[in-house]
Scaffold this motif. Structure first.
Motif, PDB file in Angstrom:
ATOM      1  N   ASP A 124      -5.620   2.249   1.326  1.00  0.00           N
ATOM      2  CA  ASP A 124      -5.655   1.538   2.605  1.00  0.00           C
ATOM      3  C   ASP A 124      -4.895   2.330   3.658  1.00  0.00           C
ATOM      4  OD1 ASP A 124      -6.668  -0.403   0.879  1.00  0.00           O
ATOM      5  OD2 ASP A 124      -5.048  -1.842   1.246  1.00  0.00           O
ATOM      6  N   ILE A 125      -3.665   2.698   3.303  1.00  0.00           N
ATOM      7  CA  ILE A 125      -2.762   3.375   4.233  1.00  0.00           C
ATOM      8  C   ILE A 125      -3.340   4.709   4.685  1.00  0.00           C
ATOM      9  CG2 ILE A 125      -0.496   4.491   4.361  1.00  0.00           C
ATOM     10  CD1 ILE A 125       0.463   2.249   2.388  1.00  0.00           C
ATOM     11  N   VAL A 126      -3.833   5.503   3.730  1.00  0.00           N
ATOM     12  CA  VAL A 126      -4.330   6.845   4.036  1.00  0.00           C
ATOM     13  C   VAL A 126      -5.629   6.787   4.835  1.00  0.00           C
ATOM     14  CG1 VAL A 126      -5.342   8.918   2.996  1.00  0.00           C
ATOM     15  CG2 VAL A 126      -3.193   7.980   2.106  1.00  0.00           C
ATOM     16  N   GLY A 133      -7.166   5.957  12.831  1.00  0.00           N
ATOM     17  CA  GLY A 133      -6.049   6.198  13.727  1.00  0.00           C
ATOM     18  C   GLY A 133      -4.931   5.185  13.669  1.00  0.00           C
ATOM     19  N   ILE A 134      -4.857   4.390  12.595  1.00  0.00           N
ATOM     20  CA  ILE A 134      -3.796   3.385  12.447  1.00  0.00           C
ATOM     21  C   ILE A 134      -2.663   4.025  11.659  1.00  0.00           C
ATOM     22  CG2 ILE A 134      -3.210   1.126  11.498  1.00  0.00           C
ATOM     23  CD1 ILE A 134      -6.157   0.358  11.835  1.00  0.00           C
ATOM     24  N   PRO A 135      -1.483   4.192  12.237  1.00  0.00           N
ATOM     25  CA  PRO A 135      -0.401   4.920  11.565  1.00  0.00           C
ATOM     26  C   PRO A 135      -0.064   4.356  10.189  1.00  0.00           C
ATOM     27  CG  PRO A 135       0.150   4.577  13.870  1.00  0.00           C
ATOM     28  CD  PRO A 135      -1.079   3.752  13.592  1.00  0.00           C
ATOM     29  N   ALA A 136       0.137   5.249   9.243  1.00  0.00           N
ATOM     30  CA  ALA A 136       0.483   4.844   7.881  1.00  0.00           C
ATOM     31  C   ALA A 136       1.745   3.996   7.865  1.00  0.00           C
ATOM     32  CB  ALA A 136       0.667   6.085   7.012  1.00  0.00           C
ATOM     33  N   GLU A 137       2.702   4.350   8.704  1.00  0.00           N
ATOM     34  CA  GLU A 137       3.962   3.597   8.733  1.00  0.00           C
ATOM     35  C   GLU A 137       3.733   2.139   9.116  1.00  0.00           C
ATOM     36  OE1 GLU A 137       4.937   7.910   9.292  1.00  0.00           O
ATOM     37  OE2 GLU A 137       3.425   6.524  10.092  1.00  0.00           O
ATOM     38  N   ASP A 138       2.788   1.906  10.030  1.00  0.00           N
ATOM     39  CA  ASP A 138       2.530   0.533  10.476  1.00  0.00           C
ATOM     40  C   ASP A 138       1.909  -0.305   9.362  1.00  0.00           C
ATOM     41  OD1 ASP A 138       3.473   1.419  12.896  1.00  0.00           O
ATOM     42  OD2 ASP A 138       1.531   1.289  13.939  1.00  0.00           O
ATOM     43  N   THR A 139       0.916   0.249   8.675  1.00  0.00           N
ATOM     44  CA  THR A 139       0.267  -0.494   7.591  1.00  0.00           C
ATOM     45  C   THR A 139       1.241  -0.767   6.454  1.00  0.00           C
ATOM     46  OG1 THR A 139      -1.852   0.542   8.157  1.00  0.00           O
ATOM     47  CG2 THR A 139      -1.698  -0.531   6.012  1.00  0.00           C
ATOM     48  N   PRO A 181     -17.264  17.490   5.338  1.00  0.00           N
ATOM     49  CA  PRO A 181     -16.117  18.403   5.247  1.00  0.00           C
ATOM     50  C   PRO A 181     -14.966  18.072   6.188  1.00  0.00           C
ATOM     51  CG  PRO A 181     -18.163  19.638   5.124  1.00  0.00           C
ATOM     52  CD  PRO A 181     -18.546  18.219   5.444  1.00  0.00           C
ATOM     53  N   GLU A 182     -15.255  17.760   7.440  1.00  0.00           N
ATOM     54  CA  GLU A 182     -14.176  17.527   8.398  1.00  0.00           C
ATOM     55  C   GLU A 182     -13.324  16.325   8.028  1.00  0.00           C
ATOM     56  OE1 GLU A 182     -13.478  16.710  13.198  1.00  0.00           O
ATOM     57  OE2 GLU A 182     -15.513  16.992  12.407  1.00  0.00           O
ATOM     58  N   GLN A 183     -13.958  15.214   7.737  1.00  0.00           N
ATOM     59  CA  GLN A 183     -13.190  14.005   7.444  1.00  0.00           C
ATOM     60  C   GLN A 183     -12.540  14.066   6.065  1.00  0.00           C
ATOM     61  OE1 GLN A 183     -16.145  10.902   8.571  1.00  0.00           O
ATOM     62  NE2 GLN A 183     -14.718  10.414  10.210  1.00  0.00           N
ATOM     63  N   MET A 184     -13.171  14.737   5.120  1.00  0.00           N
ATOM     64  CA  MET A 184     -12.542  14.890   3.809  1.00  0.00           C
ATOM     65  C   MET A 184     -11.296  15.763   3.911  1.00  0.00           C
ATOM     66  SD  MET A 184     -14.175  13.161   1.354  1.00  0.00           S
ATOM     67  CE  MET A 184     -14.389  13.946  -0.250  1.00  0.00           C
ATOM     68  N   THR A 190      -3.904  13.882   4.987  1.00  0.00           N
ATOM     69  CA  THR A 190      -3.155  12.626   5.128  1.00  0.00           C
ATOM     70  C   THR A 190      -2.554  12.202   3.796  1.00  0.00           C
ATOM     71  OG1 THR A 190      -4.645  11.979   6.915  1.00  0.00           O
ATOM     72  CG2 THR A 190      -3.258  10.254   5.984  1.00  0.00           C
ATOM     73  N   TYR A 191      -3.287  12.382   2.704  1.00  0.00           N
ATOM     74  CA  TYR A 191      -2.693  12.121   1.389  1.00  0.00           C
ATOM     75  C   TYR A 191      -1.447  12.972   1.195  1.00  0.00           C
ATOM     76  CZ  TYR A 191      -5.968   9.035  -1.069  1.00  0.00           C
ATOM     77  OH  TYR A 191      -6.673   7.935  -1.499  1.00  0.00           O
ATOM     78  N   GLU A 192      -1.531  14.234   1.547  1.00  0.00           N
ATOM     79  CA  GLU A 192      -0.389  15.131   1.388  1.00  0.00           C
ATOM     80  C   GLU A 192       0.797  14.642   2.218  1.00  0.00           C
ATOM     81  OE1 GLU A 192       1.583  18.367  -0.286  1.00  0.00           O
ATOM     82  OE2 GLU A 192      -0.416  17.603  -0.743  1.00  0.00           O
ATOM     83  N   SER A 193       0.520  14.251   3.440  1.00  0.00           N
ATOM     84  CA  SER A 193       1.576  13.810   4.342  1.00  0.00           C
ATOM     85  C   SER A 193       2.199  12.490   3.890  1.00  0.00           C
ATOM     86  CB  SER A 193       1.008  13.668   5.756  1.00  0.00           C
ATOM     87  OG  SER A 193       1.953  13.126   6.635  1.00  0.00           O
ATOM     88  N   VAL A 194       1.346  11.527   3.522  1.00  0.00           N
ATOM     89  CA  VAL A 194       1.836  10.199   3.142  1.00  0.00           C
ATOM     90  C   VAL A 194       2.600  10.231   1.821  1.00  0.00           C
ATOM     91  CG1 VAL A 194       1.044   7.934   2.328  1.00  0.00           C
ATOM     92  CG2 VAL A 194       0.167   8.872   4.479  1.00  0.00           C
ATOM     93  N   LEU A 195       2.071  10.972   0.847  1.00  0.00           N
ATOM     94  CA  LEU A 195       2.664  10.938  -0.491  1.00  0.00           C
ATOM     95  C   LEU A 195       3.782  11.946  -0.698  1.00  0.00           C
ATOM     96  CD1 LEU A 195      -0.498  10.448  -2.742  1.00  0.00           C
ATOM     97  CD2 LEU A 195       1.182   8.729  -2.037  1.00  0.00           C
ATOM     98  N   TRP A 196       3.812  13.015   0.100  1.00  0.00           N
ATOM     99  CA  TRP A 196       4.720  14.113  -0.227  1.00  0.00           C
ATOM    100  C   TRP A 196       5.666  14.523   0.893  1.00  0.00           C
ATOM    101  CZ3 TRP A 196       5.120  15.030  -5.179  1.00  0.00           C
ATOM    102  CH2 TRP A 196       4.067  14.607  -6.000  1.00  0.00           C
ATOM    103  N   ALA A 197       5.579  13.913   2.052  1.00  0.00           N
ATOM    104  CA  ALA A 197       6.451  14.287   3.165  1.00  0.00           C
ATOM    105  C   ALA A 197       7.554  13.265   3.420  1.00  0.00           C
ATOM    106  CB  ALA A 197       5.624  14.490   4.436  1.00  0.00           C
ATOM    107  N   GLN A 198       7.756  12.345   2.462  1.00  0.00           N
ATOM    108  CA  GLN A 198       8.832  11.348   2.580  1.00  0.00           C
ATOM    109  C   GLN A 198       8.688  10.507   3.848  1.00  0.00           C
ATOM    110  OE1 GLN A 198      11.040  10.984   0.053  1.00  0.00           O
ATOM    111  NE2 GLN A 198      10.190  12.726  -1.047  1.00  0.00           N
TER     112      GLN A 198
END
Length: 239
Positions: A124-126, A133-139, A181-184, A190-198
């Motif tokens: 959902d978040i990613v 365009g809904i920020p992961a932090e908000d969800t 390709p672009e959206q994937m 986004t997975y990398e950012s959400v799961l691995w960037a704290q």
């Protein structure tokens, strides 16, 4: 968790402060995350067998409960790009569906057997950030305010967008709107950012699993990786 102890699996522990939105006296809940075509279903099947080898039945769930008709209509509109909705309406529909899954399924089943989620609130978040365009932090903050049940462990099945698309090319089904390709690539980033960037304090521990890539660009699970055993070990279960 030591990377040396888990070849091909990387770990990250977020500052969960012991608050995973559930009572600890229950069976574990592990969520498999990643792009469409990453190999989550293959890993789910392998992990089911690992639990069975311990003499434990297991319950599997998907991303959505589909138990709220109003929420389901909005979610399908968004997934299939049928209609647009305001961000607040989208978030509330996902929250309604997520709470229905927790109240009607997870809160009961987790007292009986382990649960494997083929996707979870992380999707959902990613996807809402990358595609709407809904920020992961908000969800995530919304889910935390409403005590949405979190997994005990997130397994990131990490493949490139090109590999995921190559895998999808072998499936006999119509491509979903975002499977380009672009959206994937955006989803992978986004997975990398959400799961691995704290970015999201309170997110459960995460393991990264990178399947082997074949000469034709598709991926496969190498039995020698023993990923099921490694997941069980991270949950404190012996195989």
């Amino acid at each position: 968790m030591s990377h040396a102890a888990f070849p091909a699996v990387e770990s990250a522990t977020h500052n969960a402060e012991g608050e995973h939105g559930h009572h600890r006296a229950r069976f574990p809940y592990v969520a498999l995350e990643g792009l469409n075509g990453a190999g989550k279903s293959t890993l789910r099947n392998s992990l089911e067998e690992s639990f069975w080898a311990l003499g434990m039945n297991v319950y599997t769930i998907g991303q959505h409960s589909w138990q709220s008709p109003g929420a389901a209509r909005v979610i399908l509109d968004i997934k299939e790009r049928r209609h647009t909705h305001p961000p607040e309406r989208i978030q509330l529909a996902y929250l309604d569906d997520r709470r229905a899954q927790g109240d009607n399924i997870l809160s009961r089943v987790l007292h009986e057997v382990p649960v494997i989620g083929d996707r979870s609130l992380v999707s959902d978040i990613v996807y809402l950030e990358a595609l709407d365009g809904i920020p992961a932090e908000d969800t995530f903050a919304l889910y935390r305010r409403h005590a949405v049940i979190l997994p005990d462990l997130i397994v990131h099945v990490d493949v490139s967008a090109a590999t995921a698309l190559a895998n999808l090319g072998k499936r006999e089904r119509r491509r979903k709107p975002h499977e380009n390709p672009e959206q994937m690539r955006s989803l992978a980033a986004t997975y990398e950012s959400v799961l691995w960037a704290q970015r999201l304090p309170g997110l459960p521990p995460v393991l990264r699993y990178q399947p082997e890539v074949a000469a034709d660009g598709t991926s496969y699970t190498n039995p020698a990786a023993s990923i099921g055993d490694r997941i069980l070990a991270s949950l404190g279960l012996a195989s």
